[in-house]
Enzyme design. Structure first.
Site, PDB file in Angstrom:
ATOM      1  N   GLU A 265      38.549  26.633  16.533  1.00  0.00           N
ATOM      2  CA  GLU A 265      37.678  27.568  15.812  1.00  0.00           C
ATOM      3  C   GLU A 265      37.748  27.251  14.321  1.00  0.00           C
ATOM      4  O   GLU A 265      38.794  26.821  13.813  1.00  0.00           O
ATOM      5  CB  GLU A 265      38.141  29.014  16.074  1.00  0.00           C
ATOM      6  CG  GLU A 265      37.330  30.049  15.297  1.00  0.00           C
ATOM      7  CD  GLU A 265      37.555  31.492  15.758  1.00  0.00           C
ATOM      8  OE1 GLU A 265      38.391  31.714  16.667  1.00  0.00           O
ATOM      9  OE2 GLU A 265      36.886  32.385  15.216  1.00  0.00           O
TER      10      GLU A 265
ATOM     11  N   ASN B 183      35.541  34.551  16.920  1.00  0.00           N
ATOM     12  CA  ASN B 183      34.848  35.523  16.071  1.00  0.00           C
ATOM     13  C   ASN B 183      33.947  34.830  15.042  1.00  0.00           C
ATOM     14  O   ASN B 183      32.916  35.358  14.638  1.00  0.00           O
ATOM     15  CB  ASN B 183      35.865  36.409  15.352  1.00  0.00           C
ATOM     16  CG  ASN B 183      36.679  37.255  16.327  1.00  0.00           C
ATOM     17  OD1 ASN B 183      36.280  37.468  17.466  1.00  0.00           O
ATOM     18  ND2 ASN B 183      37.842  37.731  15.889  1.00  0.00           N
TER      19      ASN B 183
ATOM     20  N   ASN C 170      30.541  35.459  21.713  1.00  0.00           N
ATOM     21  CA  ASN C 170      31.996  35.607  21.793  1.00  0.00           C
ATOM     22  C   ASN C 170      32.390  37.075  21.706  1.00  0.00           C
ATOM     23  O   ASN C 170      31.934  37.776  20.783  1.00  0.00           O
ATOM     24  CB  ASN C 170      32.661  34.851  20.634  1.00  0.00           C
ATOM     25  CG  ASN C 170      34.162  35.057  20.607  1.00  0.00           C
ATOM     26  OD1 ASN C 170      34.877  34.559  21.473  1.00  0.00           O
ATOM     27  ND2 ASN C 170      34.655  35.811  19.633  1.00  0.00           N
ATOM     28  N   GLU C 171      33.183  37.532  22.650  1.00  0.00           N
ATOM     29  CA  GLU C 171      33.766  38.886  22.619  1.00  0.00           C
ATOM     30  C   GLU C 171      32.778  39.937  22.111  1.00  0.00           C
ATOM     31  O   GLU C 171      33.097  40.725  21.210  1.00  0.00           O
ATOM     32  CB  GLU C 171      35.048  38.899  21.777  1.00  0.00           C
ATOM     33  CG  GLU C 171      36.134  38.037  22.370  1.00  0.00           C
ATOM     34  CD  GLU C 171      37.507  38.204  21.714  1.00  0.00           C
ATOM     35  OE1 GLU C 171      37.605  38.784  20.625  1.00  0.00           O
ATOM     36  OE2 GLU C 171      38.488  37.729  22.314  1.00  0.00           O
TER      37      GLU C 171
ATOM     38  N   TYR D 101      45.613  37.713  25.221  1.00  0.00           N
ATOM     39  CA  TYR D 101      46.747  37.356  24.362  1.00  0.00           C
ATOM     40  C   TYR D 101      47.868  38.315  24.692  1.00  0.00           C
ATOM     41  O   TYR D 101      47.665  39.531  24.710  1.00  0.00           O
ATOM     42  CB  TYR D 101      46.371  37.476  22.880  1.00  0.00           C
ATOM     43  CG  TYR D 101      45.318  36.474  22.470  1.00  0.00           C
ATOM     44  CD1 TYR D 101      45.656  35.134  22.268  1.00  0.00           C
ATOM     45  CD2 TYR D 101      43.985  36.852  22.312  1.00  0.00           C
ATOM     46  CE1 TYR D 101      44.686  34.196  21.907  1.00  0.00           C
ATOM     47  CE2 TYR D 101      43.016  35.927  21.953  1.00  0.00           C
ATOM     48  CZ  TYR D 101      43.369  34.600  21.754  1.00  0.00           C
ATOM     49  OH  TYR D 101      42.423  33.674  21.400  1.00  0.00           O
TER      50      TYR D 101
ATOM     51  N   GLU E 146      39.943  31.981  26.413  1.00  0.00           N
ATOM     52  CA  GLU E 146      40.973  32.190  25.376  1.00  0.00           C
ATOM     53  C   GLU E 146      42.178  32.793  26.072  1.00  0.00           C
ATOM     54  O   GLU E 146      42.061  33.861  26.691  1.00  0.00           O
ATOM     55  CB  GLU E 146      40.497  33.148  24.276  1.00  0.00           C
ATOM     56  CG  GLU E 146      39.473  32.547  23.350  1.00  0.00           C
ATOM     57  CD  GLU E 146      39.149  33.453  22.151  1.00  0.00           C
ATOM     58  OE1 GLU E 146      40.068  34.149  21.655  1.00  0.00           O
ATOM     59  OE2 GLU E 146      37.984  33.448  21.732  1.00  0.00           O
TER      60      GLU E 146
ATOM     61  N   GLN F 189      44.928  28.421  20.262  1.00  0.00           N
ATOM     62  CA  GLN F 189      43.946  27.406  19.986  1.00  0.00           C
ATOM     63  C   GLN F 189      44.649  26.056  20.015  1.00  0.00           C
ATOM     64  O   GLN F 189      45.719  25.991  20.608  1.00  0.00           O
ATOM     65  CB  GLN F 189      43.277  27.690  18.643  1.00  0.00           C
ATOM     66  CG  GLN F 189      42.550  29.050  18.656  1.00  0.00           C
ATOM     67  CD  GLN F 189      41.625  29.313  17.484  1.00  0.00           C
ATOM     68  OE1 GLN F 189      41.380  28.455  16.646  1.00  0.00           O
ATOM     69  NE2 GLN F 189      41.095  30.546  17.386  1.00  0.00           N
TER      70      GLN F 189
HETATM   71  O1  AHR Z   1      41.612  33.089  18.829  1.00  0.00           O
HETATM   72  C1  AHR Z   1      41.603  34.019  17.798  1.00  0.00           C
HETATM   73  C2  AHR Z   1      40.549  35.090  17.986  1.00  0.00           C
HETATM   74  O2  AHR Z   1      40.903  35.889  19.078  1.00  0.00           O
HETATM   75  C3  AHR Z   1      39.163  34.614  18.331  1.00  0.00           C
HETATM   76  O3  AHR Z   1      38.412  34.286  17.212  1.00  0.00           O
HETATM   77  C4  AHR Z   1      38.575  35.797  19.033  1.00  0.00           C
HETATM   78  O4  AHR Z   1      37.598  35.431  19.975  1.00  0.00           O
HETATM   79  C5  AHR Z   1      39.771  36.497  19.637  1.00  0.00           C
HETATM   80  O5  AHR Z   1      39.776  37.840  19.368  1.00  0.00           O
END
Ligand code: AHR
Length: 503
Positions: A26, A71, A171-172, A243, A291, A349
């Site tokens: 990213e 993001n 994205n999201e 995450y 992700e 990432q």
């Molecule tokens: O990977 C970091 C961020 O986590 C990304 O930009 C977003 O998609 C997620 O919230």
């Protein structure tokens, strides 16, 4: 109670798609500027790409890389990143409060992918932009020539189209933090129209619909159902993001994270199947876990760099330790266990930003602890995923019940006649496991790789880049179809076997 694992040649889950071992780049912090790209670094090539980073990406055998966000993409104009460098604007990045110099754009990224021996999974801006910007991007990157945008690409030095096959529809978009955040209805309609437009150009393009950004989002899983109901006919995958972390400093809870990941995956599979049934559809919608990682320390207020509106800030630079590597191992196991439906996954990432490697400014690139389970799974986990039955003790956490002390997956490479078994020992003590290998009587153990450290907080640093390093354990003993394995306390294990050659 004795611990046994039971595997059998016929316990097939499904083929592991190579794209399960993908990653993510990213425009965020030092992932692009100061990560894959650094004009000032002595080890960079003529395009400014760091060769040491490229070497590690090739070592990881990363099959695809999602780009350019995240993001970031929800407020990105891809046209800023094409054409002569001197004409490219510097722009505010409103997702991460930085400045993007646009020295790396779509063409440079595709060049980088070729050097890294990987493919691009491109994300489209469905936040501030929409159909028109996406339409022009498609024409620019995929059309051979003879139109305004494809001819512009040629003029920019790229005669052949980039032929991007996989696309993320935003994205999201469920997240209130997302620039251009939408309701499931608003998003589902826009995603459907965008995907339909892409398919009208090439029906073989694969389109990923945004699912929820976390399984604890209040709209999960209604979001998946509503958006997919609107877009079912034009999309191929639903995305998942996860995450995890250990804020509570509670190892037994943290190391059980993959139980939550399993149930997240299974809920999304159910949502996809319900919509397929509702539509009387023939098409099965698969999952793109685009992700996933450990991320909890370097978040917002804890980011080391407070200099907003600068290029390449130090953001999300998570330093991974031994316990994080174990958790990443269990997350890889979870992906492999669901290989029949999870076809794409991206470790988020790739470099510097919540990443398996750290590229020092003017210095070397360093492997973080999580590099190793990711590398082992990517190198040895290609083939057919097999069920591993666990027969042993379990424990409970506040969130999950019956957590097995061993977290496992297995991949059989039928072409190479090899079998890899991945095991995380969650226990504080050594586990002696008996593994039954039905149908693998003619396979011999070739190695047992182990990653462990007596200190769960140990991490690799500049001063000691090899503090946490995989080692060879003594080969497990095998008799007929029985294997006896010693699993060190709190360890990641790769047990590899190969068919005995015929004499
Ligand atoms: O990977 C970091 C961020 O986590 C990304 O930009 C977003 O998609 C997620 O919230």
């Amino acid at each position: 109670m004795a611990t046994t694992l039971i595997l059998d040649k016929s316990f097939e889950i499904g083929d592991v798609d190579d794209r399960l071992y993908g990653s993510f780049v990213e425009h965020l912090g030092r992932c692009v500027y100061g990560g894959i790209y650094d004009r000032e670094h002595p080890d960079s090539d003529d395009q400014g790409f760091r060769k040491d980073v490229l070497n590690l990406v090739r070592e990881l055998r990363v099959p695809l890389v999602r780009y350019p966000g995240g993001n970031f993409v929800s407020q990105y104009d891809w046209k800023d990143g094409i054409g002569p460098f001197e004409n490219r604007p510097k722009r505010l990045d409103l997702a991460w409060q930085t400045v993007d110099p646009n020295l790396v754009g779509i063409n440079e990224f595709v060049d980088w992918c070729a050097k890294a021996n990987t493919k691009a999974l491109l994300a489209i801006n469905l936040g501030t932009a929409g159909l028109q910007q996406a339409r022009e991007l498609l024409e620019y990157v995929n059309h051979p020539g003879g139109t305004q945008w494809s001819d512009l690409r040629k003029k920019h030095g790229y005669e052949k189209p980039h032929d991007i096959k996989m696309w993320c529809l935003g994205n999201e978009m469920d997240g209130p933090w997302q620039v251009g955040h939408k309701t499931a209805y608003e998003y589902g309609r826009l995603a459907n129209e965008t995907a339909a437009m892409f398919k009208s150009y090439d029906n073989n393009l694969e389109m990923v619909l945004c699912g929820s950004s976390f399984y604890k989002m209040p709209t999960f899983p209604e979001w998946e159902m509503e958006a997919l109901d609107l877009a079912y006919h034009n999309v191929d995958y639903v995305s998942l993001h996860l995450y995890t972390g250990n804020r509570e400093q509670d190892f037994s809870r943290y190391i059980a994270s993959s139980v939550g990941m399993d149930s997240y995956i299974e809920t999304v599979i159910s949502a996809c199947d319900v919509i397929q049934a509702k539509k009387r559809g023939k098409k099965q919608i698969n999952l793109s876990f685009d992700e996933w990682n450990v991320w909890y320390r370097a978040r917002g207020e804890n980011d080391s760099d407070k200099n907003t509106w600068t290029i390449g800030r130090h953001l999300l630079e998570e330093v991974y330790n031994m316990e994080d590597a174990l958790v990443v191992g269990t997350m890889l196991n979870s992906l492999i266990r669901h290989a029949d439906r999870v076809k794409i996954a991206c470790l988020a990432q790739l470099v510097n930003v919540i990443a398996p490697m750290v590229a020092e400014e003017n210095g070397p690139v360093r492997k973080q602890t999580i590099f190793y389970p990711y590398m082992h799974a990517s190198q040895f986990g290609r083939g057919t995923s097999l069920h591993v039955l666990y027969n042993g003790e379990t424990y409970d956490t506040k969130e999950f019940e019956n957590v097995p002390f061993l977290d496992t997956s297995a991949v059989w490479d039928k072409n190479q006649d090899e079998l890899a078994i991945f095991i995380v020992n969650r226990r504080e003590s050594l586990v002696q496991a008996a593994i039954t290998l039905g149908g693998f009587g003619d396979y011999e153990p070739t190695e047992h790789i182990i990653l462990s450290h007596r200190d769960l907080a140990a991490s690799n640093s500049n001063a000691n880049p090899e503090m946490v390093l995989p080692k060879q354990a003594s080969k497990p003993l095998k008799e007929q179809e029985k294997l006896a394995v010693d699993l060190a306390p709190r360890s990641w294990n790769v047990i590899r076997l190969k068919k005995r050659p015929l004499n």
